[in-house]
Design an enzyme around this catalytic site. Sequence first.
Site, PDB file in Angstrom:
ATOM      1  N   GLY A  32      33.435  40.255  31.718  1.00 51.38           N
ATOM      2  CA  GLY A  32      33.540  40.816  32.858  1.00 51.38           C
ATOM      3  C   GLY A  32      34.814  40.669  33.706  1.00 51.38           C
ATOM      4  O   GLY A  32      35.930  40.465  33.230  1.00 51.38           O
ATOM      5  N   CYS A  33      34.692  40.899  34.926  1.00 55.41           N
ATOM      6  CA  CYS A  33      35.870  40.670  35.793  1.00 55.41           C
ATOM      7  C   CYS A  33      36.400  39.243  35.493  1.00 55.41           C
ATOM      8  O   CYS A  33      35.769  38.246  35.576  1.00 55.41           O
ATOM      9  CB  CYS A  33      35.364  40.962  37.259  1.00 55.41           C
ATOM     10  SG  CYS A  33      36.692  40.600  38.555  1.00 55.41           S
ATOM     11  N   PHE A  34      37.754  39.313  35.503  1.00 56.85           N
ATOM     12  CA  PHE A  34      38.346  37.995  34.989  1.00 56.85           C
ATOM     13  C   PHE A  34      38.633  37.074  36.246  1.00 56.85           C
ATOM     14  O   PHE A  34      38.693  35.939  35.905  1.00 56.85           O
ATOM     15  CB  PHE A  34      39.944  38.265  34.409  1.00 56.85           C
ATOM     16  CG  PHE A  34      40.590  39.474  35.280  1.00 56.85           C
ATOM     17  CD1 PHE A  34      40.611  39.390  36.587  1.00 56.85           C
ATOM     18  CD2 PHE A  34      41.958  40.054  34.567  1.00 56.85           C
ATOM     19  CE1 PHE A  34      41.563  40.410  37.256  1.00 56.85           C
ATOM     20  CE2 PHE A  34      42.500  40.877  35.093  1.00 56.85           C
ATOM     21  CZ  PHE A  34      42.390  41.012  36.283  1.00 56.85           C
ATOM     22  N   TRP A  35      38.203  37.554  37.453  1.00 58.24           N
ATOM     23  CA  TRP A  35      38.213  36.594  38.595  1.00 58.24           C
ATOM     24  C   TRP A  35      37.176  35.431  38.174  1.00 58.24           C
ATOM     25  O   TRP A  35      37.397  34.340  38.461  1.00 58.24           O
ATOM     26  CB  TRP A  35      38.056  37.219  40.055  1.00 58.24           C
ATOM     27  CG  TRP A  35      38.874  38.188  40.339  1.00 58.24           C
ATOM     28  CD1 TRP A  35      40.035  38.462  40.020  1.00 58.24           C
ATOM     29  CD2 TRP A  35      38.649  39.337  41.242  1.00 58.24           C
ATOM     30  NE1 TRP A  35      40.630  39.354  40.422  1.00 58.24           N
ATOM     31  CE2 TRP A  35      39.649  39.992  41.224  1.00 58.24           C
ATOM     32  CE3 TRP A  35      37.375  39.672  42.093  1.00 58.24           C
ATOM     33  CZ2 TRP A  35      39.805  41.432  42.229  1.00 58.24           C
ATOM     34  CZ3 TRP A  35      37.611  40.820  42.796  1.00 58.24           C
ATOM     35  CH2 TRP A  35      38.791  41.511  42.918  1.00 58.24           C
ATOM     36  N   TYR A 178      32.177  40.024  46.807  1.00 57.91           N
ATOM     37  CA  TYR A 178      32.071  39.903  45.472  1.00 57.91           C
ATOM     38  C   TYR A 178      32.044  38.611  44.966  1.00 57.91           C
ATOM     39  O   TYR A 178      31.371  38.379  43.856  1.00 57.91           O
ATOM     40  CB  TYR A 178      33.241  40.923  44.930  1.00 57.91           C
ATOM     41  CG  TYR A 178      33.156  40.945  43.467  1.00 57.91           C
ATOM     42  CD1 TYR A 178      32.393  42.116  42.929  1.00 57.91           C
ATOM     43  CD2 TYR A 178      33.772  40.172  42.633  1.00 57.91           C
ATOM     44  CE1 TYR A 178      32.360  42.110  41.480  1.00 57.91           C
ATOM     45  CE2 TYR A 178      33.605  40.356  41.206  1.00 57.91           C
ATOM     46  CZ  TYR A 178      33.178  41.316  40.692  1.00 57.91           C
ATOM     47  OH  TYR A 178      32.721  41.149  39.145  1.00 57.91           O
TER      48      TYR A 178
END
EC number: 1.8.4.11
Length: 205
Positions: A32-35, A178
Amino acid sequence: MGVDAARKEPIPAPVVDEPHGAKQETAVFAGGCFWGVQTTFEHMKGVVDATAGYSGGSAETATYGQVSSETTGHAESVKVVFDPAKISYGTMLRVFFSVVHDPTQLNRQGPDVGTSYRSVIFYTSPEQEKIAKAYIAQLDAAKVFPRPIVTEVVPLKAFYDAEEYHQDYAEKNPENPYIQICDVPKVKALKEQFPELFKDYTGRK
């Protein structure tokens, strides 16, 4: 990943793992989102460094704008440098499957949809490949998840660092909605489920 990012309980430990070593190793994960992937690993003892970036495509297409087009073959990924004397690769996989992401979601994680958000383990050695494949087989056989694991296990060909504004994004932007909805629950779950692994982290010095 959304508010259901983390499981309430950690999944079983891997039966097949690596012995403690003396040299640093590198592992690359996409989920998923790397954050959120980056910040979770950064809060783990034994992790020396975690870098957000792109794997699976070419150098020419390793920019956020191009990767977001879902046409480059890249997955948003995180390169993790770790000390195997303090944490094993198998333990990192356990956290990856327990709190970092949902490995049964194909080409998406929660609100993020596309192949750039797919679940991938990019292995950097034959030992990592063996451990990852054995662990997935173990979890599927035990029916730990309600659906089969769709995580790809492929060799790492290259890793390209993401733009600087993506590095430590969760630490730099803690009030971002987010981050609050998708990523803070992962770090909280890590602290609750794996207290022996948790460390405070406020960003790169």
